[in-house]
Design an enzyme around this catalytic site. Structure first.
Site, PDB file in Angstrom:
ATOM      1  N   LYS A 177       0.824  -1.054   0.114  1.00 24.78           N
ATOM      2  CA  LYS A 177      -0.059  -0.056   0.016  1.00 24.78           C
ATOM      3  C   LYS A 177       0.819   1.367  -0.136  1.00 24.78           C
ATOM      4  O   LYS A 177       0.808   2.251  -0.830  1.00 24.78           O
ATOM      5  CB  LYS A 177      -0.686  -0.221   1.252  1.00 24.78           C
ATOM      6  CG  LYS A 177      -1.335   1.241   1.556  1.00 24.78           C
ATOM      7  CD  LYS A 177      -2.484   1.416   2.726  1.00 24.78           C
ATOM      8  CE  LYS A 177      -1.758   1.676   3.943  1.00 24.78           C
ATOM      9  NZ  LYS A 177      -1.552   2.987   4.244  1.00 24.78           N
ATOM     10  N   ASN A 178       1.837   1.299   0.853  1.00 21.32           N
ATOM     11  CA  ASN A 178       2.529   2.434   1.081  1.00 21.32           C
ATOM     12  C   ASN A 178       3.625   2.856  -0.002  1.00 21.32           C
ATOM     13  O   ASN A 178       4.279   3.786  -0.226  1.00 21.32           O
ATOM     14  CB  ASN A 178       3.201   2.544   2.581  1.00 21.32           C
ATOM     15  CG  ASN A 178       2.183   2.642   3.627  1.00 21.32           C
ATOM     16  OD1 ASN A 178       1.084   2.831   3.327  1.00 21.32           O
ATOM     17  ND2 ASN A 178       2.493   2.547   4.824  1.00 21.32           N
ATOM     18  N   CYS A 185      -5.585  12.471  11.899  1.00 20.19           N
ATOM     19  CA  CYS A 185      -6.421  11.137  11.764  1.00 20.19           C
ATOM     20  C   CYS A 185      -6.384  10.346  12.959  1.00 20.19           C
ATOM     21  O   CYS A 185      -6.222  10.931  13.973  1.00 20.19           O
ATOM     22  CB  CYS A 185      -5.754  10.264  10.415  1.00 20.19           C
ATOM     23  SG  CYS A 185      -3.967   9.724  11.244  1.00 20.19           S
ATOM     24  N   ARG A 220      -0.763  14.536  12.309  1.00 18.74           N
ATOM     25  CA  ARG A 220      -0.173  14.435  11.050  1.00 18.74           C
ATOM     26  C   ARG A 220       0.060  15.881  10.445  1.00 18.74           C
ATOM     27  O   ARG A 220      -0.562  16.193   9.314  1.00 18.74           O
ATOM     28  CB  ARG A 220      -1.064  13.426  10.099  1.00 18.74           C
ATOM     29  CG  ARG A 220      -1.529  12.260  11.031  1.00 18.74           C
ATOM     30  CD  ARG A 220      -0.523  11.180  11.050  1.00 18.74           C
ATOM     31  NE  ARG A 220      -0.091  10.712   9.889  1.00 18.74           N
ATOM     32  CZ  ARG A 220      -0.597   9.715   9.259  1.00 18.74           C
ATOM     33  NH1 ARG A 220      -1.787   9.026   9.835  1.00 18.74           N
ATOM     34  NH2 ARG A 220      -0.060   9.083   8.144  1.00 18.74           N
ATOM     35  N   ILE A 258       1.887  18.688   8.129  1.00 17.80           N
ATOM     36  CA  ILE A 258       2.629  18.794   6.761  1.00 17.80           C
ATOM     37  C   ILE A 258       3.454  19.956   6.501  1.00 17.80           C
ATOM     38  O   ILE A 258       3.966  20.342   5.749  1.00 17.80           O
ATOM     39  CB  ILE A 258       1.708  18.743   5.483  1.00 17.80           C
ATOM     40  CG1 ILE A 258       0.607  19.766   5.679  1.00 17.80           C
ATOM     41  CG2 ILE A 258       0.797  17.454   5.470  1.00 17.80           C
ATOM     42  CD1 ILE A 258       0.080  20.149   4.162  1.00 17.80           C
ATOM     43  N   ASP A 293       4.124   1.002  12.284  1.00 17.12           N
ATOM     44  CA  ASP A 293       3.113   0.410  11.531  1.00 17.12           C
ATOM     45  C   ASP A 293       2.794  -1.241  12.151  1.00 17.12           C
ATOM     46  O   ASP A 293       1.881  -1.704  12.070  1.00 17.12           O
ATOM     47  CB  ASP A 293       2.949   0.128  10.015  1.00 17.12           C
ATOM     48  CG  ASP A 293       2.745   1.704   9.312  1.00 17.12           C
ATOM     49  OD1 ASP A 293       3.153   1.769   8.390  1.00 17.12           O
ATOM     50  OD2 ASP A 293       2.437   2.664  10.187  1.00 17.12           O
ATOM     51  N   ARG A 297      -9.026  -0.624   4.286  1.00 21.60           N
ATOM     52  CA  ARG A 297      -8.131   0.431   3.690  1.00 21.60           C
ATOM     53  C   ARG A 297      -6.995  -0.128   3.221  1.00 21.60           C
ATOM     54  O   ARG A 297      -6.116   0.353   2.512  1.00 21.60           O
ATOM     55  CB  ARG A 297      -7.963   1.631   4.733  1.00 21.60           C
ATOM     56  CG  ARG A 297      -9.186   2.495   5.094  1.00 21.60           C
ATOM     57  CD  ARG A 297      -8.989   3.652   5.977  1.00 21.60           C
ATOM     58  NE  ARG A 297      -8.074   4.452   5.059  1.00 21.60           N
ATOM     59  CZ  ARG A 297      -7.905   5.696   5.505  1.00 21.60           C
ATOM     60  NH1 ARG A 297      -8.585   6.263   6.328  1.00 21.60           N
ATOM     61  NH2 ARG A 297      -7.086   6.434   4.463  1.00 21.60           N
TER      62      ARG A 297
HETATM   63  C1  EPZ Z   1       3.930   7.359   6.244  1.00 24.86           C
HETATM   64  O1  EPZ Z   1       3.106   8.194   6.624  1.00 24.86           O
HETATM   65  C2  EPZ Z   1       3.005   5.977   6.060  1.00 24.86           C
HETATM   66  N1  EPZ Z   1       1.837   6.164   5.281  1.00 24.86           N
HETATM   67  C3  EPZ Z   1       2.379   5.462   7.430  1.00 24.86           C
HETATM   68  O2  EPZ Z   1       1.901   4.237   7.327  1.00 24.86           O
HETATM   69  C4  EPZ Z   1       3.533   5.373   8.293  1.00 24.86           C
HETATM   70  O3  EPZ Z   1       3.198   4.937   9.772  1.00 24.86           O
HETATM   71  C5  EPZ Z   1       4.415   6.633   8.476  1.00 24.86           C
HETATM   72  O4  EPZ Z   1       5.122   6.824   6.993  1.00 24.86           O
HETATM   73  C6  EPZ Z   1       5.870   6.433   9.359  1.00 24.86           C
HETATM   74  O5  EPZ Z   1       6.453   5.174   8.657  1.00 24.86           O
HETATM   75  C7  EPZ Z   1       1.973   6.097   3.846  1.00 24.86           C
HETATM   76  O6  EPZ Z   1       3.180   5.859   3.364  1.00 24.86           O
HETATM   77  C8  EPZ Z   1       0.876   6.310   2.984  1.00 24.86           C
HETATM   78  P1  EPZ Z   1       5.689  10.777   8.223  1.00 24.86           P
HETATM   79  P2  EPZ Z   1       3.527   9.769   6.674  1.00 24.86           P
HETATM   80  O7  EPZ Z   1       5.736  11.904   7.402  1.00 24.86           O
HETATM   81  O8  EPZ Z   1       4.104  10.087   5.341  1.00 24.86           O
HETATM   82  C9  EPZ Z   1       5.527  14.036  11.850  1.00 24.86           C
HETATM   83  C10 EPZ Z   1      -0.013   2.886   7.608  1.00 24.86           C
HETATM   84  O9  EPZ Z   1      -0.486   2.439   8.721  1.00 24.86           O
HETATM   85  N2  EPZ Z   1       5.500  14.882  10.636  1.00 24.86           N
HETATM   86  O10 EPZ Z   1       6.845   9.758   8.373  1.00 24.86           O
HETATM   87  O11 EPZ Z   1       2.230  10.341   7.068  1.00 24.86           O
HETATM   88  C11 EPZ Z   1       4.122  13.251  11.759  1.00 24.86           C
HETATM   89  O12 EPZ Z   1       3.065  13.776  12.550  1.00 24.86           O
HETATM   90  C12 EPZ Z   1       0.426   4.393   7.746  1.00 24.86           C
HETATM   91  O13 EPZ Z   1       0.010   2.131   6.529  1.00 24.86           O
HETATM   92  C13 EPZ Z   1       5.549  16.055  11.217  1.00 24.86           C
HETATM   93  O14 EPZ Z   1       5.731  16.733  11.999  1.00 24.86           O
HETATM   94  O15 EPZ Z   1       4.610   9.521   7.980  1.00 24.86           O
HETATM   95  C14 EPZ Z   1       4.589  12.006  12.589  1.00 24.86           C
HETATM   96  O16 EPZ Z   1       4.889  11.807  13.829  1.00 24.86           O
HETATM   97  C15 EPZ Z   1      -0.021   4.874   8.972  1.00 24.86           C
HETATM   98  N3  EPZ Z   1       5.558  16.892   9.930  1.00 24.86           N
HETATM   99  C16 EPZ Z   1       5.920  11.604  12.146  1.00 24.86           C
HETATM  100  O17 EPZ Z   1       6.515  12.921  11.432  1.00 24.86           O
HETATM  101  C17 EPZ Z   1       5.458  16.963   8.639  1.00 24.86           C
HETATM  102  O18 EPZ Z   1       5.335  17.748   7.779  1.00 24.86           O
HETATM  103  C18 EPZ Z   1       6.064  10.587  10.961  1.00 24.86           C
HETATM  104  O19 EPZ Z   1       5.486  10.993   9.849  1.00 24.86           O
HETATM  105  C19 EPZ Z   1       5.304  15.487   8.311  1.00 24.86           C
HETATM  106  C20 EPZ Z   1       5.279  14.346   9.283  1.00 24.86           C
END
Ligand code: EPZ
Length: 418
Positions: free
Chosen positions: A22-23, A116, A121, A123, A304, A396
């Site tokens: 998925k990811n 979520c 989350r 950006i 995850d 999902r």
């Molecule tokens: C990806 O989410 C995955 N989703 C997540 O999988 C996975 O848990 C995560 O990476 C970590 O490995 C997909 O790939 C679609 P991050 P992402 O940006 O990109 C903080 C699943 O169950 N952060 O690495 O959203 C954020 O809040 C899902 O399959 C900021 O602060 O993860 C979090 O605490 C869940 N500012 C941490 O970084 C930002 O601009 C990790 O987030 C971006 C992120």
């Protein structure tokens, strides 16, 4: 409301194949927008999240043909740059489209993805990086407008190795002018898959899988055919299903290199493995031993897998300590496990799990994708029947999870509900 009904007490045996990731599939589907031609994708999991991503591409003007084993995406007539708010809210990871849309159109409009089930989350890292690349960001009543005359390559040091931010920067940089370097980049295997896909399409990306990724902008891309990598989290989930039931299982069509931290922890729990590049055999003990887990960015233990691994520790021998370092709200599922008799105390980002001899089946509610999977895993050993409600969360991210578990001897059925 859809549910799974699981009857506990069946030891899993046999072999099962893993679906596409998925990811990895989600950013790759987004990346097809960069190519003004045809992209043919194999091994894309047929799950809700990929369905939503494809729906958004159709709204943007892509023509999409889906058949049993492949998805053909024609992006030649893409004529819109706005991600529909309702779909953005339905799937926050659609923010990954922003980099691709800006990369192609030099502008994009989308709503804040919002939090979520597992955390706020934000950006901010995505937007700060876009600004460094010469992209103007205007925020107004919950919408974000991105625009620029051209995207300029830049050096971007991420405060945190965010997977989504790393992917979005790559997507915006592929057609930019000049070179972009991402420092403190996320190293997840899904980013290597995105790099491989983009390079197949004529891009010039290198360093994925390391802390430093380099993208040299190119002027155009060409059509591509690509097979998405196996889903390492689904593989980990199936391994945990085998582990908690004292099982004897072969997991096929998997990249075992991606599972190292999960395999090591399962070995600490007393499981034995035979490991080959694309399949592995797990033999689990009658009762697992407690272990401690700290989630970390790749190559550390994956966040995850935190809920799924915690569920197998609920009836391990001894006490386990879990530390969730990535998301701030990823323990909601534990209240449902406690309804099954699990002994779990939460303090901040730490969960202490005291193994019990037996869980009891009851009705529980999925709280999020991986939390829901954790409840299914617990139901495999709980006494009697466990009804897992709101499995829409699970659907999902898992393709035919119930079918795969039934193939291994689990007694699990889906109830459509009203
Ligand atoms: C990806 O989410 C995955 N989703 C997540 O999988 C996975 O848990 C995560 O990476 C970590 O490995 C997909 O790939 C679609 P991050 P992402 O940006 O990109 C903080 C699943 O169950 N952060 O690495 O959203 C954020 O809040 C899902 O399959 C900021 O602060 O993860 C979090 O605490 C869940 N500012 C941490 O970084 C930002 O601009 C990790 O987030 C971006 C992120």
């Amino acid at each position: 409301m859809k549910s799974y009904i699981v009857e506990g007490g069946h030891c899993l045996k046999g072999e099962v194949s893993v679906s596409g990731s998925k990811n990895a599939a989600l950013p790759i589907i987004a990346a097809t927008l960069l190519n003004r031609g045809i992209s043919t994708l194999y091994h894309v999991p047929k799950i809700h999240d990929t369905k939503i991503m494809l729906e958004i591409l159709e709204i943007l003007g892509c023509q999409i043909h889906i058949n049993s084993d492949k998805i053909v995406i024609d992006s030649s007539k893409v004529d819109r740059y706005e991600i529909p708010e309702c779909l953005m809210r339905e799937m926050r990871s659609s923010v990954i489209l922003a980099g691709a849309i800006i990369g192609r159109y030099k502008r994009a409009r989308f709503s804040y993805p919002g939090g979520c089930d597992i955390g706020a989350r934000p950006i901010d890292l995505h937007l700060e990086a876009f600004k460094k690349m010469g992209i103007e960001i205007e925020e107004e009543s919950g919408f974000i407008h991105c625009s620029c005359d051209k995207i300029t390559g830049a050096e971007i040091a991420l405060d945190f190795p965010s997977v989504g931010a790393t992917e979005n920067i790559i997507l915006a940089a592929v057609l930019a002018e000049g070179k972009t370097v991402i420092k403190n980049a996320a190293m997840e295997p899904e980013i290597i898959d995105l790099q491989n896909f983009l390079n197949e399409m004529g891009a010039c990306v290198s360093g994925a899988g390391t802390k430093e990724i380099e993208i040299i902008g190119v002027s155009e891309l060409h059509q591509v055919t690509y097979k998405v990598m196996p889903d390492r989290i689904e593989a980990g989930t199936l391994l945990c299903a085998a582990a908690i039931t004292g099982g004897d299982v072969v997991i096929k069509e998997v990249n075992t290199d991606h599972l190292t931290p999960v395999i090591h922890k399962l070995e600490e729990c007393g499981c034995e493995f035979q490991i080959f590049p694309e399949e592995l055999y797990i033999k689990a003990p009658q009762r697992l031993k407690a272990v401690d887990i700290k989630t970390m960015p790749y190559p550390g233990f994956p966040t995850d897998m935190q809920s799924i691994f915690s569920s197998i520790l609920t009836n391990a021998k001894g006490t386990s300590v879990i530390i969730e370092n990535i998301f701030e709200n990823r323990y909601k599922y534990t209240s449902e496990l406690k309804r099954m008799g699990a002994k779990i105390t939460i303090e901040g980002k730490t969960a202490v799990i005291k193994g019990v001899k037996k869980l009891s089946g009851t009705s529980v509610n999925s709280t999020d994708l991986r939390g829901g999977a954790a409840l299914v895993i617990a139901g495999l050993v709980a006494k009697g029947e466990t009804k897992i409600n709101h499995i829409e969360y699970i659907l999902r991210g898992y393709e035919n999870l119930d079918e795969k578990l039934r193939k291994l001897g689990a007694n699990i059925r889906k109830e459509e509900g009203e």
